[in-house]
Design an enzyme around this catalytic site. Structure first.
Site, PDB file in Angstrom:
ATOM      1  N   LYS A  76     -37.980  19.364  24.726  1.00 28.19           N
ATOM      2  CA  LYS A  76     -36.715  19.062  25.417  1.00 28.19           C
ATOM      3  C   LYS A  76     -36.139  17.734  24.904  1.00 28.19           C
ATOM      4  CE  LYS A  76     -35.324  19.125  30.339  1.00 28.19           C
ATOM      5  NZ  LYS A  76     -34.162  18.383  30.257  1.00 28.19           N
ATOM      6  N   SER A 129     -28.956  26.308  15.152  1.00 31.63           N
ATOM      7  CA  SER A 129     -28.178  27.242  15.972  1.00 31.63           C
ATOM      8  C   SER A 129     -28.478  28.680  15.586  1.00 31.63           C
ATOM      9  CB  SER A 129     -26.676  26.985  15.827  1.00 31.63           C
ATOM     10  OG  SER A 129     -25.964  27.936  16.602  1.00 31.63           O
ATOM     11  N   LYS A 183     -24.215  19.411  14.978  1.00 36.46           N
ATOM     12  CA  LYS A 183     -24.627  20.466  15.924  1.00 36.46           C
ATOM     13  C   LYS A 183     -23.904  20.315  17.265  1.00 36.46           C
ATOM     14  CE  LYS A 183     -26.863  23.910  17.802  1.00 36.46           C
ATOM     15  NZ  LYS A 183     -27.316  23.741  19.111  1.00 36.46           N
ATOM     16  N   HIS A 186     -20.491  21.643  16.791  1.00 32.33           N
ATOM     17  CA  HIS A 186     -20.636  23.102  16.725  1.00 32.33           C
ATOM     18  C   HIS A 186     -20.639  23.673  18.144  1.00 32.33           C
ATOM     19  CE1 HIS A 186     -23.291  26.605  17.199  1.00 32.33           C
ATOM     20  NE2 HIS A 186     -22.962  26.990  15.986  1.00 32.33           N
ATOM     21  N   ASN A 187     -21.421  23.054  19.017  1.00 34.10           N
ATOM     22  CA  ASN A 187     -21.510  23.551  20.388  1.00 34.10           C
ATOM     23  C   ASN A 187     -20.205  23.357  21.157  1.00 34.10           C
ATOM     24  OD1 ASN A 187     -24.132  24.117  19.726  1.00 34.10           O
ATOM     25  ND2 ASN A 187     -25.036  23.164  21.531  1.00 34.10           N
ATOM     26  N   GLU A 190     -18.170  26.144  20.249  1.00 32.81           N
ATOM     27  CA  GLU A 190     -18.760  27.300  20.949  1.00 32.81           C
ATOM     28  C   GLU A 190     -18.239  27.369  22.403  1.00 32.81           C
ATOM     29  OE1 GLU A 190     -23.087  27.577  20.354  1.00 32.81           O
ATOM     30  OE2 GLU A 190     -23.264  27.610  22.538  1.00 32.81           O
TER      31      GLU A 190
HETATM   32  C1  3PG Z   1     -27.554  25.649  23.149  1.00 32.56           C
HETATM   33  O1  3PG Z   1     -27.515  24.939  22.134  1.00 32.56           O
HETATM   34  O2  3PG Z   1     -28.561  25.764  23.847  1.00 32.56           O
HETATM   35  C2  3PG Z   1     -26.349  26.455  23.521  1.00 32.56           C
HETATM   36  O3  3PG Z   1     -25.747  26.919  22.371  1.00 32.56           O
HETATM   37  C3  3PG Z   1     -25.359  25.669  24.358  1.00 32.56           C
HETATM   38  O4  3PG Z   1     -25.911  25.523  25.569  1.00 32.56           O
HETATM   39  P1  3PG Z   1     -25.064  25.291  26.941  1.00 32.56           P
HETATM   40  O5  3PG Z   1     -23.939  26.253  26.993  1.00 32.56           O
HETATM   41  O6  3PG Z   1     -26.093  25.548  28.002  1.00 32.56           O
HETATM   42  O7  3PG Z   1     -24.637  23.852  26.945  1.00 32.56           O
END
Ligand code: 3PG
Length: 472
Positions: A76, A129, A183, A186-187, A190
């Protein structure tokens, strides 16, 4: 027993899948997990018959690795990463290399690289990812740190990564925390695309009364186009077709409308604000998750705050793939990528990361959650001009904006009149309208600032800094 090429700490689902991926690609591995029973369970189960050995403690683990050691940490993000580094450092030797493959804050990575390089240990902060399946079959990987550290694991990473027509979905991103920053962004993109698709679903459901399968049929049409063919559209179609095994109804309608988050979307927005990058579509997606979590307040407000009744508007029809709605989705996705890329461009220069934008687009084309055909156009745009002022100024994207803006406007206006929230669509419309407006009303903001705070202003007709005694 022979020493292993590669070590993994943390047998969560991502860790397990990444080590199986490495082993399948010819890298014998050693694994360690804080709870030993988890290691034993893995070696009896998915790890059985593989060239993977387990370790009972960190000293045993380090002793099982060939030198220089290459160790992937999958724990984590946050304090757990530092705890593992501190315990592991006791047994490491000069030249050994650690890779943090979790979603760490790039600033934490920045200081870990400095701290460990100071002890002659390599440290790579690597965004990964692709979810659980990507980790096993080939993810997109974003490693940052020193070039020498990257070269020590290049052959491992290029074999583990997803492959697209022009190579593996991994490249050296840059120094320090750059891999984790990429990253994070990237998120953020997303988050944007997920919210955009949720808004499209909501409009089709609430304004057109469409059911899951009918909406899924539209997504299938979109997924066959160059502009929208993508992993997220593909899985959204699957989600919408899935039925509840209890009664056969659409499963998504049984899911609580509160979206969680683990932090990277927030970090994207905070970083953007700190660096002066505009990311309104991504921010709207983040804020939508925040508002979604206010479920009880929203239910209470529903009966007090009266908006218009939901009424019909022109979203197109299934025979034209809901053309205006598709325009809104395409432009909002383009805006999410453009804003993310613009943030990376600004971060690259502020933080001295020398990010190579075409390569970032290239490694996102496969393996990762935001993979899409659009990324080929983005890669081409950055190959034509590695530092464009904005992706939307590339000729292909200029054409898209000019063709699709009327559709986006129609959808935002229709949603407003029907009282349906479309935060990403409307933020995108304002983003594009602001960006294409040569003269914005911030002249008046400047006047107010100078009026109450003597903050001064510049003039259009002469150089210098000016102040007016507005209230005299
Ligand atoms: C991750 O990296 O775990 C997911 O792509 C994004 O996670 P989350 O929507 O829980 O922030």
């Amino acid at each position: 027993m022979l020493k292993s090429h590669f070590g993994l700490i943390g047998l969560g689902v991502m860790g397990e899948n990444l080590v199986l991926n490495a082993e399948r690609n010819g890298f014998s591995s050693a694994v360690y997990n804080r709870t030993c029973s988890k290691t034993e369970e893995f070696l009896r189960g998915r790890g059985q018959g593989k060239n993977i050995q387990g370790a009972t403690d960190l000293q045993d683990f380090v002793g099982k690795l060939e030198r220089p050691r290459r160790i992937l940490i999958m724990v984590k993000a946050g304090a757990a990463v530092d705890a593992v580094i501190d315990q592991l450092s006791l047994f490491l030797e000069k030249g050994d290399l650690l890779i943090d493959g979790g979603n760490s804050d790039y600033q934490d990575t920045e200081s870990r690289v400095k701290r460990l390089e100071g002890k002659n240990l390599g440290f790579i902060g690597m965004g990964v990812s692709g979810g659980a399946r990507g980790a096993l079959e080939g993810p997109s990987m974003m490693p940052g740190g020193t070039k020498a550290s990257y070269l020590a694991v290049e052959s491992l990473l290029t074999r583990m990564a997803a492959q697209v027509e022009d190579g593996p979905c991994v490249t050296y991103i840059g120094p320090g925390g750059s891999g984790h920053l990429v990253k994070t962004v990237h998120n953020g993109i997303e988050y944007g695309i997920e919210q955009i698709l949720a808004e499209a679903y909501d409009l089709m459901k609430r304004i057109k009364g469409m059911k899951g399968d009918q909406i899924a049929d539209i997504l299938a049409q979109w997924n066959s186009t160059e502009e929208l063919s993508s992993y997220l559209v593909e899985i959204t179609e699957v989600c919408l077709r899935t039925k509840d095994s209890l009664d056969g109804a659409d499963l998504v309608e049984k899911i609580m409308d509160k979206a969680g988050q683990k932090g990277t979307g927030l970090w994207t927005v905070v970083t953007a604000l700190q660096l002066g990058a505009a990311v309104p579509t991504i921010y709207a997606a983040l804020n939508s998750r925040v508002m979604s979590s206010m479920k009880s307040q929203r239910i209470a407000a529903e009966s007090s705050l009266k908006g218009p009744a939901v009424k019909d508007c022109d979203l197109g029809s299934s025979s034209d793939a809901m053309s205006p709605l598709m325009d809104a989705v395409v432009l909002s996705c383009v805006a999410s990528y453009a804003q993310g890329m613009e943030l990376l461009r600004i971060a690259s220069s502020s933080l001295d990361y020398s990010l190579h934008m075409p390569s970032i687009a290239q490694i996102w084309k496969g393996g990762c959650i935001i993979r899409s055909r659009l990324l080929k156009r983005i890669q081409d745009a950055f190959n034509t001009d590695p530092q464009p002022v904005n992706l939307m100024m590339d000729s292909w994207f200029v054409y898209q904006v000019n063709q699709r803006l009327p559709g986006l406007m129609k959808v935002v206006a229709g949603a407003a009149e029907a009282g349906v929230p479309v935060p990403c669509f409307s933020s995108t419309l304002d983003y594009i309208n602001s960006y294409r407006t040569g003269r914005l009303p911030q002249n008046l903001v400047q006047a107010m600032r100078d009026c109450f705070g003597s903050h001064t202003y510049q003039r259009l007709d002469k150089d210098g800094s000016f102040h007016t005694e507005w209230l005299s």
